[in-house]
Motif scaffolding. Structure first.
Motif, mmCIF file in Angstrom:
data_model
loop_
_atom_site.group_PDB
_atom_site.id
_atom_site.type_symbol
_atom_site.label_atom_id
_atom_site.label_comp_id
_atom_site.label_asym_id
_atom_site.label_seq_id
_atom_site.Cartn_x
_atom_site.Cartn_y
_atom_site.Cartn_z
ATOM 1 N N SER A 140 0.850 -1.188 0.000
ATOM 2 C CA SER A 140 0.000 0.000 0.000
ATOM 3 C C SER A 140 0.892 1.247 0.000
ATOM 4 O O SER A 140 1.969 1.254 0.610
ATOM 5 C CB SER A 140 -0.914 -0.017 1.214
ATOM 6 N N ASN A 142 1.438 4.005 1.405
ATOM 7 C CA ASN A 142 1.468 4.888 2.577
ATOM 8 C C ASN A 142 2.800 4.694 3.277
ATOM 9 O O ASN A 142 3.461 3.670 3.089
ATOM 10 C CB ASN A 142 0.336 4.504 3.539
ATOM 11 N N SER A 148 -3.705 3.728 4.660
ATOM 12 C CA SER A 148 -3.548 3.432 3.231
ATOM 13 C C SER A 148 -4.318 4.451 2.397
ATOM 14 O O SER A 148 -5.360 4.948 2.816
ATOM 15 C CB SER A 148 -4.085 2.037 2.914
ATOM 16 N N HIS A 227 -1.200 0.406 13.087
ATOM 17 C CA HIS A 227 -1.234 0.315 11.630
ATOM 18 C C HIS A 227 -2.420 1.152 11.217
ATOM 19 O O HIS A 227 -3.348 1.322 11.991
ATOM 20 C CB HIS A 227 -1.497 -1.148 11.267
#
Ligand code: TXA
Ligand code: MG
Length: 327
Positions: A140, A142, A148, A227
């Motif tokens: 992803s 990010n 994300s 996360h």
């Protein structure tokens, strides 16, 4: 090189292909989230992905292909369970963790003997991979532990100051990362990351149960507890208090209900699929409002909602670092 360059939007698939061909890293749209992509056969480009994301080398990457014949260099012939899942759900938001061939770069698999493979559904991503003729690795897009991106602008925001092109493919239709399932010889199917494609849906096609958690043989090292976190602290709440509702420093995300509050409120809807599509964009938007805290009212549980809860739990996980709500 001109140092103030910063990231740049591109709109032509041909330009994305030319950049990948030349060994560059760039952000590409998929139907789940945007990916930070490089051709899988260029070790320096793969290294640059890890550096740009600030991702530990112990966290492996997903290899993206455009058709089943492109799996050949990565894994031996699919066993029946994997074949059934691929036929039913590809192209789509499903990643299969399969035995890796000896030759597969251990940089990509983070030293494991398995490789994660996915055939994404976004037509631009498919076109890019097909034209390139080589599989593309893409985590992803990010920075490590952050939310994300589901729109090109989210990538531009996170990588300001970096010399990075972003292929604009619009808003991602799914909005949460793919479901990851491990299909390994003589092993029960294992759900390594929940997604909108649920374990019962996979089990129905595979013809056997899908167990949650990674068991003894596989690791999904990306599943760190912190996360998907925006800068603003996230709290999951069952019932809003009167004082919080009157506090302009508190923002709200609601699951299909009208809330009257002083701070900003965004209703993500009462349907899991619609909620998932809007969630990361809402986290990015709320992050830009200088709030003290973001309260997320608990959505329902069960089915596709489990993937939403997984991401919310991680976004709200206690932080060891000292990231603040920003200026
Ligand atoms: O929807 C998605 O899957 C997106 C789009 C861009 O395709 N990609 C994505 O990649 O979410 P990433 O790197 O952010 O998450 C991949 C996850 C990580 O948790 C990683 O540990 C796990 O997949 N993974 C990759 N290879 C693996 C392997 N061989 N065994 C177990 N887990 C693996
Ligand atoms: Mg990720």
């Amino acid at each position: 090189m001109f140092s103030g360059a910063g990231p740049q939007l591109i709109v032509r698939v041909e330009e994305a292909v030319a950049r990948l061909r030349a060994g560059q890293v760039l952000a590409l749209p998929t139907e789940t989230v945007y990916g930070l992509a490089a051709r899988a056969d260029r070790p320096e480009a793969v290294d640059r992905i890890f550096a740009l994301k600030g991702r530990p080398a112990t966290n492996p990457l997903i290899v993206h292909v455009a058709d089943l014949t492109m799996l050949e260099p990565w894994t031996a012939a699919l066993e029946p369970r994997a074949r059934k899942l691929a036929q039913a759900f590809w192209p789509g938001p499903l990643t299969l963790v399969l035995p890796a061939r000896e030759e597969v770069s251990r940089r990509i698999t983070a030293g494991q003997a398995t490789v994660a493979l996915r055939l994404p559904g976004h037509p631009m991503m498919q076109e890019v991979i097909r034209a390139l003729g080589v599989a593309v690795v893409a985590p992803s897009a990010n920075r490590s532990t952050r939310v994300s991106p589901t729109r090109a602008v989210h990538v531009l925001d996170q990588f300001s100051g970096e010399d990075l092109a972003v292929l604009d493919g619009g808003a991602c239709a799914v909005g949460l990362e793919s479901t990851i399932v491990a299909v390994l010889p003589d092993e029960t199917l294992r759900l390594l990351r929940p997604g909108l494609l649920t374990a019962p849906a996979l089990a129905a096609v595979a013809g056997e149960p899908v167990l949650e958690g990674d068991g003894a043989l596989v690791r999904a090292p990306g599943q760190l507890s912190l996360h998907y976190a925006p800068n603003v602290p996230v709290r999951l709440v069952e019932t809003p208090t009167e004082s919080d509702l009157r506090d302009s420093g508190v923002g709200w995300l609601t699951p299909g209900l009208a809330l009257s509050a002083t701070g900003p409120v965004q209703d993500l809807g009462s349907d899991a699929v619609t909620y998932a599509r809007a969630l990361y964009d809402a986290l990015h938007t709320m992050d830009g409002k200088g709030l003290r805290v973001l309260h997320v009212l608990m959505p329902p549980r069960g089915g596709a909602w489990d993937a939403v809860h997984d991401r919310l739990r991680r976004a709200a996980a206690p932080r060891k670092d000292s990231r603040s709500a920003g200026p």
